[in-house]
Design a protein around this motif. Structure first.
Motif, PDB file in Angstrom:
ATOM      1  N   SER A 190       0.824  -1.214   0.000  1.00  0.00           N
ATOM      2  CA  SER A 190       0.000   0.000   0.000  1.00  0.00           C
ATOM      3  C   SER A 190       0.855   1.259   0.000  1.00  0.00           C
ATOM      4  N   ALA A 191       2.018   1.206   0.675  1.00  0.00           N
ATOM      5  CA  ALA A 191       2.902   2.374   0.694  1.00  0.00           C
ATOM      6  C   ALA A 191       3.439   2.682  -0.702  1.00  0.00           C
ATOM      7  N   LEU A 192       3.876   1.651  -1.431  1.00  0.00           N
ATOM      8  CA  LEU A 192       4.388   1.863  -2.786  1.00  0.00           C
ATOM      9  C   LEU A 192       3.292   2.351  -3.720  1.00  0.00           C
ATOM     10  N   ALA A 193       2.081   1.859  -3.534  1.00  0.00           N
ATOM     11  CA  ALA A 193       0.959   2.333  -4.355  1.00  0.00           C
ATOM     12  C   ALA A 193       0.713   3.820  -4.109  1.00  0.00           C
ATOM     13  N   PHE A 194       0.814   4.240  -2.844  1.00  0.00           N
ATOM     14  CA  PHE A 194       0.648   5.657  -2.508  1.00  0.00           C
ATOM     15  C   PHE A 194       1.756   6.494  -3.135  1.00  0.00           C
ATOM     16  N   ILE A 195       2.995   6.001  -3.035  1.00  0.00           N
ATOM     17  CA  ILE A 195       4.130   6.736  -3.596  1.00  0.00           C
ATOM     18  C   ILE A 195       3.970   6.906  -5.099  1.00  0.00           C
ATOM     19  N   ARG A 196       3.595   5.833  -5.791  1.00  0.00           N
ATOM     20  CA  ARG A 196       3.430   5.911  -7.250  1.00  0.00           C
ATOM     21  C   ARG A 196       2.341   6.889  -7.651  1.00  0.00           C
ATOM     22  N   GLN A 197       1.330   7.009  -6.819  1.00  0.00           N
ATOM     23  CA  GLN A 197       0.222   7.902  -7.134  1.00  0.00           C
ATOM     24  C   GLN A 197       0.546   9.362  -6.832  1.00  0.00           C
ATOM     25  N   HIS A 198       1.303   9.605  -5.752  1.00  0.00           N
ATOM     26  CA  HIS A 198       1.461  10.978  -5.272  1.00  0.00           C
ATOM     27  C   HIS A 198       2.841  11.584  -5.516  1.00  0.00           C
ATOM     28  N   GLU A 199       3.863  10.771  -5.704  1.00  0.00           N
ATOM     29  CA  GLU A 199       5.193  11.336  -5.906  1.00  0.00           C
ATOM     30  C   GLU A 199       5.328  11.825  -7.338  1.00  0.00           C
ATOM     31  N   ARG A 200       5.676  13.075  -7.518  1.00  0.00           N
ATOM     32  CA  ARG A 200       5.603  13.700  -8.836  1.00  0.00           C
ATOM     33  C   ARG A 200       6.905  13.667  -9.620  1.00  0.00           C
ATOM     34  N   HIS A 201       7.979  13.195  -9.020  1.00  0.00           N
ATOM     35  CA  HIS A 201       9.256  13.149  -9.730  1.00  0.00           C
ATOM     36  C   HIS A 201       9.726  11.703  -9.856  1.00  0.00           C
ATOM     37  N   ARG A 202      10.561  11.443 -10.830  1.00  0.00           N
ATOM     38  CA  ARG A 202      11.153  10.128 -11.015  1.00  0.00           C
ATOM     39  C   ARG A 202      12.391  10.012 -10.132  1.00  0.00           C
ATOM     40  N   ARG A 203      12.509   8.936  -9.403  1.00  0.00           N
ATOM     41  CA  ARG A 203      13.639   8.777  -8.484  1.00  0.00           C
ATOM     42  C   ARG A 203      14.939   8.441  -9.214  1.00  0.00           C
ATOM     43  N   GLY A 204      14.836   7.810 -10.370  1.00  0.00           N
ATOM     44  CA  GLY A 204      16.061   7.410 -11.061  1.00  0.00           C
ATOM     45  C   GLY A 204      16.850   6.421 -10.211  1.00  0.00           C
ATOM     46  N   TRP A 205      18.124   6.712  -9.986  1.00  0.00           N
ATOM     47  CA  TRP A 205      18.987   5.830  -9.203  1.00  0.00           C
ATOM     48  C   TRP A 205      18.827   6.049  -7.702  1.00  0.00           C
ATOM     49  N   TYR A 206      18.192   7.155  -7.331  1.00  0.00           N
ATOM     50  CA  TYR A 206      17.963   7.425  -5.905  1.00  0.00           C
ATOM     51  C   TYR A 206      17.099   6.329  -5.284  1.00  0.00           C
TER      52      TYR A 206
END
Length: 231
Positions: free
Chosen positions: A152-168
């Protein structure tokens, strides 16, 4: 402004981050990714594995007395203790089917240049057939960068995080048949031909205060900002 050499920048960063991991990879003559992360994913020698729950943060004090007072407050703080607990409970759950024995150490303070963290070491004796491939399929992303409960946490991150993490928030290190040592790619920087992007994060749990979390982020990237002449 001329883009600085990533290797010169990393060398200066390393000088003030002796207790951290250090990595760098250069993709092109004009693009690189460097970092000095404090968090180990795991270290394995044969079947013995050591990992850590590194979560819960406060600043360093201006003198020894204040520094120790802040460390004592950090260990006693409910919000930061919960943040660390989320990490080590997730790790214990992940290692249970992979190990014949798991032992967790006491909470203690790790002092870095600008911040202090709560850390608990975890030692595990892996089953004979467990491989690094299996470990890497199970452990990342750590709760510090992927949250809990993970799905559920990853689903939230994918929905709300607006930038691509790349290698971070990925994994850097070395792997061999006899031993492996890997770190989580946090506190890092992407050096581009025209921009430098800095990465850090904070654990958001019950009791988190937005202003305090933003201040924690500022403190975490203060070292690299100072090397760029911006701190």
């Amino acid at each position: 402004m001329k883009t600085p050499s990533p290797w010169a920048l990393l060398a200066r960063w390393q000088a003030g981050a002796a207790d951290c991991f250090h990595f760098g990879v250069q993709f092109t003559p004009h693009e690189a990714f460097i970092g000095c992360p404090p968090e180990r994913l795991y270290k394995r020698k044969g079947r013995h594995l050591m990992t850590e729950a590194l979560a819960g943060t406060t600043r360093r004090g201006q003198d020894t007395q204040q520094d120790q007072a802040l460390a004592d407050e950090l260990l006693a703080d409910k919000k930061n203790s919960l943040e660390n607990q989320c990490v080590y409970q997730q790790l214990l759950t992940q290692f249970e089917p992979l190990s014949s024995h798991v032992q967790m150490g006491e909470a203690h303070i790790v002092k870095l240049r600008s911040v202090q963290h709560i850390r608990r070491l975890i030692h595990a004796e892996l089953h004979r057939d467990v491989t690094d491939q299996q470990l890497l399929a199970v452990l990342p992303p750590t709760p510090a960068v992927g949250g809990v409960p993970r799905k559920s946490a990853l689903a939230f991150i994918r929905q709300h995080e607006r930038h691509r993490r790349g290698w971070y928030a990925g994994v850097f290190g070395r792997i061999s048949h006899t031993s492996s040592d890997l770190a989580v790619a946090i506190r890092c920087a992407h050096i581009g031909p025209e921009t430098i992007r800095l990465y850090a994060g904070a654990g958001i749990v019950a009791g988190s205060q937005p202003d305090e979390e933003w201040h924690e982020l500022d403190t975490k990237i203060a070292d690299i900002m100072s090397l760029l002449g911006m701190g």
